[in-house]
Write a protein that holds these residues in place. Sequence first.
Motif, PDB file in Angstrom:
ATOM      1  N   THR A  57       0.683  -1.158  -0.069  1.00  0.00           N
ATOM      2  CA  THR A  57       0.025  -0.108   0.048  1.00  0.00           C
ATOM      3  C   THR A  57       0.849   1.333   0.034  1.00  0.00           C
ATOM      4  OG1 THR A  57      -1.658  -1.167   1.144  1.00  0.00           O
ATOM      5  CG2 THR A  57      -1.997   1.291   1.179  1.00  0.00           C
ATOM      6  N   ALA A  58       1.836   1.122   0.784  1.00  0.00           N
ATOM      7  CA  ALA A  58       2.915   2.379   0.747  1.00  0.00           C
ATOM      8  C   ALA A  58       3.643   2.557  -0.577  1.00  0.00           C
ATOM      9  CB  ALA A  58       3.618   2.184   1.950  1.00  0.00           C
ATOM     10  N   ALA A  59       3.989   1.562  -0.979  1.00  0.00           N
ATOM     11  CA  ALA A  59       4.619   1.597  -2.375  1.00  0.00           C
ATOM     12  C   ALA A  59       3.816   2.014  -3.474  1.00  0.00           C
ATOM     13  CB  ALA A  59       5.195   0.290  -2.535  1.00  0.00           C
ATOM     14  N   LEU A  60       2.356   1.632  -3.371  1.00  0.00           N
ATOM     15  CA  LEU A  60       1.603   2.171  -4.457  1.00  0.00           C
ATOM     16  C   LEU A  60       1.281   3.688  -4.149  1.00  0.00           C
ATOM     17  CD1 LEU A  60      -0.625  -1.035  -4.782  1.00  0.00           C
ATOM     18  CD2 LEU A  60       0.742  -0.102  -6.418  1.00  0.00           C
ATOM     19  N   ALA A  61       0.796   3.881  -3.031  1.00  0.00           N
ATOM     20  CA  ALA A  61       0.706   5.549  -2.547  1.00  0.00           C
ATOM     21  C   ALA A  61       1.826   6.305  -3.284  1.00  0.00           C
ATOM     22  CB  ALA A  61       0.524   5.382  -1.259  1.00  0.00           C
ATOM     23  N   ALA A  62       3.190   5.776  -3.118  1.00  0.00           N
ATOM     24  CA  ALA A  62       4.298   6.526  -3.282  1.00  0.00           C
ATOM     25  C   ALA A  62       4.142   6.830  -4.857  1.00  0.00           C
ATOM     26  CB  ALA A  62       5.471   6.184  -2.952  1.00  0.00           C
ATOM     27  N   LEU A  63       3.873   5.604  -5.614  1.00  0.00           N
ATOM     28  CA  LEU A  63       4.124   5.688  -7.127  1.00  0.00           C
ATOM     29  C   LEU A  63       2.749   6.543  -7.567  1.00  0.00           C
ATOM     30  CD1 LEU A  63       4.565   2.120  -8.041  1.00  0.00           C
ATOM     31  CD2 LEU A  63       6.217   4.055  -7.926  1.00  0.00           C
ATOM     32  N   SER A  64       1.860   6.735  -7.030  1.00  0.00           N
ATOM     33  CA  SER A  64       0.368   7.660  -7.731  1.00  0.00           C
ATOM     34  C   SER A  64       0.873   9.040  -7.332  1.00  0.00           C
ATOM     35  CB  SER A  64      -0.611   7.002  -7.067  1.00  0.00           C
ATOM     36  OG  SER A  64      -0.708   7.252  -5.552  1.00  0.00           O
ATOM     37  N   ILE A  65       1.645   9.357  -6.673  1.00  0.00           N
ATOM     38  CA  ILE A  65       1.896  10.968  -6.197  1.00  0.00           C
ATOM     39  C   ILE A  65       2.643  11.693  -7.308  1.00  0.00           C
ATOM     40  CG2 ILE A  65       3.168  12.658  -4.846  1.00  0.00           C
ATOM     41  CD1 ILE A  65       2.292  10.854  -2.530  1.00  0.00           C
TER      42      ILE A  65
END
Length: 65
Positions: A57-65
């Motif tokens: 979840t943290a990795a996907l959140a970092a990618l979407s920024i």
Amino acid sequence: MAVAVVLLTTALVLVIALLAAAGAGKLARTDGATYPAALTLAAMAFATVITLAATVTAALAALSI
């Protein structure tokens, strides 16, 4: 809509974590481990699945920024 997706995803992750913990505990008992040792392995499997879900979840959140 977004709240429903988050709640369903959370429920799915918890079910998968519980299934992984149950499987780990059953395999440990089948292998001859004591109940406390099997419970410890099941708890570690549960925590690992939850940690993996948080990391993804943290990795996907970092990618979407």
